[in-house]
Design a protein around this motif. Structure first.
Motif, PDB file in Angstrom:
ATOM      1  N   ASN A   1      41.231  45.249  59.773  1.00 52.54           N
ATOM      2  CA  ASN A   1      40.990  44.683  60.879  1.00 52.54           C
ATOM      3  C   ASN A   1      41.091  43.032  60.375  1.00 52.54           C
ATOM      4  N   GLN A   2      40.509  42.626  59.261  1.00 53.82           N
ATOM      5  CA  GLN A   2      40.235  41.502  58.686  1.00 53.82           C
ATOM      6  C   GLN A   2      41.584  41.112  58.083  1.00 53.82           C
ATOM      7  N   GLY A   3      42.425  41.843  57.398  1.00 52.88           N
ATOM      8  CA  GLY A   3      43.628  41.487  56.770  1.00 52.88           C
ATOM      9  C   GLY A   3      42.953  41.134  55.462  1.00 52.88           C
ATOM     10  N   THR A   4      42.238  41.925  54.658  1.00 53.64           N
ATOM     11  CA  THR A   4      41.562  41.606  53.539  1.00 53.64           C
ATOM     12  C   THR A   4      41.956  42.789  52.346  1.00 53.64           C
ATOM     13  N   GLU A   5      41.074  42.693  51.250  1.00 50.50           N
ATOM     14  CA  GLU A   5      41.461  43.717  50.168  1.00 50.50           C
ATOM     15  C   GLU A   5      40.170  44.806  50.415  1.00 50.50           C
ATOM     16  N   LEU A   6      40.759  45.935  50.140  1.00 58.02           N
ATOM     17  CA  LEU A   6      39.616  47.120  49.683  1.00 58.02           C
ATOM     18  C   LEU A   6      39.312  47.138  48.374  1.00 58.02           C
ATOM     19  N   LEU A   7      37.843  47.264  47.815  1.00 56.17           N
ATOM     20  CA  LEU A   7      37.968  47.676  46.471  1.00 56.17           C
ATOM     21  C   LEU A   7      36.919  48.633  46.511  1.00 56.17           C
ATOM     22  N   VAL A   8      37.327  49.565  45.831  1.00 51.29           N
ATOM     23  CA  VAL A   8      36.414  50.936  45.741  1.00 51.29           C
ATOM     24  C   VAL A   8      35.952  51.051  44.498  1.00 51.29           C
ATOM     25  N   HIS A   9      34.377  51.423  44.144  1.00 47.94           N
ATOM     26  CA  HIS A   9      33.927  51.132  43.002  1.00 47.94           C
ATOM     27  C   HIS A   9      33.513  52.534  42.755  1.00 47.94           C
ATOM     28  N   GLY A  10      33.179  53.255  41.247  1.00 45.31           N
ATOM     29  CA  GLY A  10      32.904  54.437  41.090  1.00 45.31           C
ATOM     30  C   GLY A  10      31.106  54.234  40.759  1.00 45.31           C
ATOM     31  N   LYS A  11      30.486  55.168  40.361  1.00 47.50           N
ATOM     32  CA  LYS A  11      29.159  55.367  40.205  1.00 47.50           C
ATOM     33  C   LYS A  11      28.563  54.188  39.303  1.00 47.50           C
ATOM     34  N   THR A  12      29.354  53.848  38.298  1.00 48.25           N
ATOM     35  CA  THR A  12      28.898  52.816  37.277  1.00 48.25           C
ATOM     36  C   THR A  12      29.216  51.590  37.728  1.00 48.25           C
ATOM     37  N   GLY A  13      29.902  51.180  39.003  1.00 46.70           N
ATOM     38  CA  GLY A  13      30.186  49.807  39.347  1.00 46.70           C
ATOM     39  C   GLY A  13      31.592  49.532  39.077  1.00 46.70           C
ATOM     40  N   GLN A  14      32.332  50.341  38.321  1.00 49.99           N
ATOM     41  CA  GLN A  14      33.665  49.700  37.847  1.00 49.99           C
ATOM     42  C   GLN A  14      34.617  50.000  38.969  1.00 49.99           C
ATOM     43  N   ILE A  15      35.421  49.270  39.183  1.00 54.97           N
ATOM     44  CA  ILE A  15      36.372  49.084  40.483  1.00 54.97           C
ATOM     45  C   ILE A  15      37.393  50.411  39.794  1.00 54.97           C
ATOM     46  N   GLN A  16      37.465  51.403  40.841  1.00 57.46           N
ATOM     47  CA  GLN A  16      38.350  52.575  40.698  1.00 57.46           C
ATOM     48  C   GLN A  16      39.681  52.419  41.367  1.00 57.46           C
ATOM     49  N   SER A  17      39.926  51.728  42.512  1.00 61.80           N
ATOM     50  CA  SER A  17      41.130  51.581  43.148  1.00 61.80           C
ATOM     51  C   SER A  17      40.809  50.325  44.204  1.00 61.80           C
ATOM     52  N   LYS A  18      42.185  49.771  44.274  1.00 63.28           N
ATOM     53  CA  LYS A  18      42.371  48.754  45.377  1.00 63.28           C
ATOM     54  C   LYS A  18      43.474  48.897  46.274  1.00 63.28           C
ATOM     55  N   ASP A  19      43.160  48.459  47.484  1.00 63.74           N
ATOM     56  CA  ASP A  19      44.104  48.458  48.627  1.00 63.74           C
ATOM     57  C   ASP A  19      44.134  47.281  49.305  1.00 63.74           C
ATOM     58  N   SER A  20      45.320  46.754  49.419  1.00 61.61           N
ATOM     59  CA  SER A  20      45.408  45.457  50.230  1.00 61.61           C
ATOM     60  C   SER A  20      45.861  45.715  51.305  1.00 61.61           C
ATOM     61  N   HIS A  21      45.229  45.049  52.443  1.00 65.26           N
ATOM     62  CA  HIS A  21      45.596  44.874  53.905  1.00 65.26           C
ATOM     63  C   HIS A  21      45.942  43.463  54.602  1.00 65.26           C
ATOM     64  N   GLY A  22      46.217  42.548  53.475  1.00 62.98           N
ATOM     65  CA  GLY A  22      46.320  41.305  53.898  1.00 62.98           C
ATOM     66  C   GLY A  22      47.849  41.000  53.690  1.00 62.98           C
ATOM     67  N   LYS A  23      48.122  39.721  53.642  1.00 67.29           N
ATOM     68  CA  LYS A  23      49.481  39.215  53.309  1.00 67.29           C
ATOM     69  C   LYS A  23      49.574  39.136  52.095  1.00 67.29           C
ATOM     70  N   ASP A  24      50.375  40.131  51.445  1.00 70.76           N
ATOM     71  CA  ASP A  24      50.800  40.348  50.089  1.00 70.76           C
ATOM     72  C   ASP A  24      51.859  39.480  49.573  1.00 70.76           C
ATOM     73  N   GLY A  25      51.455  38.682  48.730  1.00 73.54           N
ATOM     74  CA  GLY A  25      52.574  37.616  48.328  1.00 73.54           C
ATOM     75  C   GLY A  25      53.515  38.483  47.427  1.00 73.54           C
ATOM     76  N   PHE A  26      53.112  39.680  46.649  1.00 76.19           N
ATOM     77  CA  PHE A  26      54.307  40.586  45.967  1.00 76.19           C
ATOM     78  C   PHE A  26      54.480  41.806  46.630  1.00 76.19           C
ATOM     79  N   PRO A  27      54.902  41.885  47.773  1.00 73.37           N
ATOM     80  CA  PRO A  27      55.067  43.262  48.406  1.00 73.37           C
ATOM     81  C   PRO A  27      56.025  44.136  47.638  1.00 73.37           C
ATOM     82  N   PRO A  28      55.713  45.482  47.767  1.00 70.36           N
ATOM     83  CA  PRO A  28      56.684  46.447  47.052  1.00 70.36           C
ATOM     84  C   PRO A  28      58.307  46.216  47.350  1.00 70.36           C
ATOM     85  N   LYS A  29      59.065  46.310  46.170  1.00 74.79           N
ATOM     86  CA  LYS A  29      60.403  46.555  46.727  1.00 74.79           C
ATOM     87  C   LYS A  29      60.857  47.852  46.804  1.00 74.79           C
ATOM     88  N   GLY A  30      61.966  47.933  47.612  1.00 79.68           N
ATOM     89  CA  GLY A  30      62.503  49.341  47.774  1.00 79.68           C
ATOM     90  C   GLY A  30      62.650  49.547  49.148  1.00 79.68           C
TER      91      GLY A  30
END
Length: 75
Positions: A46-75
């Motif tokens: 809804n906000q066009g921002t990034e989602l960062l999912v952390h694990g139990k230790t607080g370390q980032i496990q995954s990222k998912d961008s929902h904004g305007k990506d300056g480097f969109p995937p090619k293909g």
């Protein structure tokens, strides 16, 4: 209108929380991780921002961008 912030899913007390970047208070809390991820993804889309999912230790496990990506995937 509220400021757009990247959304983080982080360990919280006996469960998981959704927090906007830099926020002291949780937007929402859950007993299990998946509903927290689902809620954070909804907010992030809804906000066009990034989602960062952390694990139990607080370390980032995954990222998912929902904004305007300056480097969109090619293909």
């Amino acid at each position: 209108m509220s400021e757009k912030r990247n959304q983080h899913v982080v360990p919280y007390k006996d469960g998981w929380a959704v927090k906007g970047a830099g926020a002291e208070r949780a937007t929402a809390t859950f007993t299990t991780k998946q509903p927290a991820v689902d809620k954070a993804r909804e907010i992030s889309r809804n906000q066009g921002t990034e989602l960062l999912v952390h694990g139990k230790t607080g370390q980032i496990q995954s990222k998912d961008s929902h904004g305007k990506d300056g480097f969109p995937p090619k293909g």
